[in-house]
Design a protein around this motif. Sequence first.
Motif: not given
Lengths: 442, 442
Positions: A97-99, A101-105, A152, A207, A210-211, A329-330, B18, B63-64, B99, B102, B153-154
Amino acid sequence: MSIVKSLSERLQLKHAEKVIAPAEIQAFQHEWGKAEIETKLQIIESLDSIPEDASRRFLQLMTRQPNGVSTLIAIRSTLFKAKLSLPLATGLTETITANLDSGLQVQRMRKDSPRHIIDLFSSSDRVHPIASECRMIRRLEEVDRRVFYLAHFQNPAHPLIVVNVALTQGVASSIQKILDDDEKESGPDSAIFYSISSLEPGLRGIDLGHRLITSATAEMQNDVSLTNVTQFSSLSPVPGFRRWILKMMDSDQSALGNVKKIFEIANILSVETIGAENYSDFRELVASLDPQLLPKFSNSLPKLLFKYLFAEKGPDNSTVCPVCNFHVRNGAELWRLNFSANTAQYGMSESLSMMVNYRYYTDKMWQNSPAENRKDVFTWTVDINGRALMRLDDEKLERLGVDHPNHRYELLNEILKQVIFSLNSRVINELYSEAAIPRTVL
Amino acid sequence: MSIVKSLSERLQLKHAEKVIAPAEIQAFQHEWGKAEIETKLQIIESLDSIPEDASRRFLQLMTRQPNGVSTLIAIRSTLFKAKLSLPLATGLTETITANLDSGLQVQRMRKDSPRHIIDLFSSSDRVHPIASECRMIRRLEEVDRRVFYLAHFQNPAHPLIVVNVALTQGVASSIQKILDDDEKESGPDSAIFYSISSLEPGLRGIDLGHRLITSATAEMQNDVSLTNVTQFSSLSPVPGFRRWILKMMDSDQSALGNVKKIFEIANILSVETIGAENYSDFRELVASLDPQLLPKFSNSLPKLLFKYLFAEKGPDNSTVCPVCNFHVRNGAELWRLNFSANTAQYGMSESLSMMVNYRYYTDKMWQNSPAENRKDVFTWTVDINGRALMRLDDEKLERLGVDHPNHRYELLNEILKQVIFSLNSRVINELYSEAAIPRTVL
């Protein structure tokens, strides 16, 4: 397994990263990649048996390797598959989860995306399965379709969750038109999220829906070729609707001794909505799932669905429909109930052709969320109904398929009772001032 | 500040993501970016005043966002600048660290990198300041120079820590040749890390040096144009060396009543190394910093430096040289002491021209680290000496500048005493079997 053993002492050092070569962690990844399930379980067991701070350090070092986060997700997936409940799971979930946070693209899938991504995509849709290569290609047409996924950044080739978007003129009300129609939409003004699928069993409970929806929406808002697309909505299934009807019909048969109950059920199924004279035809529709029997119920099915979504509540006071809960919820609004929206096998057997548009107003969705200004879970779930209901008025009810003004009036009254039951007096005051009086009461 | 206030209630919700639009967090970033220091401190204060789980959620949401991690680093930097010790700092450090796990990527700086990165780089080197645009360009020459940096990477345009590399034939021993010589090196076989600088005050206490050196090394090992480059070493300053000599000279003057002390100091400064007849010239060198006085001490300065690095210990038993501690803890070996290696103002005033090569053996460095198989801090620091010493033998001492076999023998004996003092008997047994007997004892 032997690798974990060789690492375990060094992992107990505060500066483990200085005595464990990346090549050793990568050797673990390699071993994991080619291992059979039994070996994987042994590896997991050995990871779980070292002290917690050491296993945390292992997870941390793993995230620094190429595709390291993917490896952690694979380990978590195996934990689930084997139904193992180990202390290791907590560390895995938190590290992943922590990774993320900033890692998703957010990424766009295209016809020329790498073949293995396309293959993953082709088998991803469990709600509206992709029937053929040709149907799959249709979903990737530049003109009026989009597919977005989250990955990621270490591993853009590992899609974690995917959403299918149709660009349509007006908010779409038929899934068949989206899935099967090869004619390109002209002048689209709406983006319709018509399918969202997790591709990663290893992310269960984390989840990302939403993101993904908000990221995909932002991508489309920033896309200069889509400046005319200003409406965002889902076209969503109602997986439990027919099951609910069946259950009620069973009660109808078995509850003969209970006068109040019979009255309630009759009120829902027969008198108000279906009409007593159509009841046996309705029984046939529910049993045969023959779309040709649908037309007679073009008014009553939306009304029944409305009852299902609002009058019925789960034990925690949320709606009984998980899809509805997800979108509301979203921050989305229940916007329209669509008759004859899915006449395929799945659509008939789950919801007798009904589908729902949950509308994402990009300016309002953050305020709409039921969690606004509340922090206890109880209020959160109550409020799914409360907030959504408070936004209903006569006009919206009409759009939702309630034709007769009397029925709308009754429904609004019933809604008020629901709300009074579940919300406190401050909110009720707001509600009375917000709810519009029906335009005509016959 | 007003933004934090408007967010604080919603941040207390479990699903804050959300009900808080990305645009709101980005508005915070914008406000932060243009704020003066007073406003920044007010913003920090308001962030610190909300409940901890809420401020953690704020950091997580940050971070997002695009450049979100950079914003957190900027906030942390302001905390340091204002010498504020707030609970918020813990959350900041943990969120940033998680963060970076990764999220860090090694990047290569080139002549055509964005101008603001080049500008940051130009003013980054505090040990060997870059004198001019021309000198800066020299460091980026494709043929025989490399500059690597780590960035999240951001935000690849936000270099966090930078390392300068010279590709040389043989392990370089002169920093002036690296910095000032425009002639390109032919047939380089060695990569020399000659300067490493943190560019981010906001990352103080978060050590990225080891990760940068190992990442840069891996980049060069994977670079097909550098297949001949197989030796990796630092060329490092010794910042406290001359200060140590000065201190000893002062003691020399003031400790007249202490026979044992005088004997010790004389042993170090005069008899064994400098020679009594050169002592006043040495005093002049130390005072005037005139490189022309150096030649007479080409043997004695390396010996003194050797004493400084090995005989002297900080209160926690590590060496007194932070640069030595850094490299040895990274797994490097003290490999060569270089006389007349830096005759510039800085080099003379800090270390009377001496510099050190710490050698990174890519196969052995992970095993070399003093932390190997130990976890208590005490052993860790003792072992910086122990492990490094155990690898010393007669040949290595000669390379380190100890010419006279008798001196080498004495040194090895002295080293043994040091080791016996600090290590347990098991290690001593190993040591005796490892330490080679001097080839000739006169």
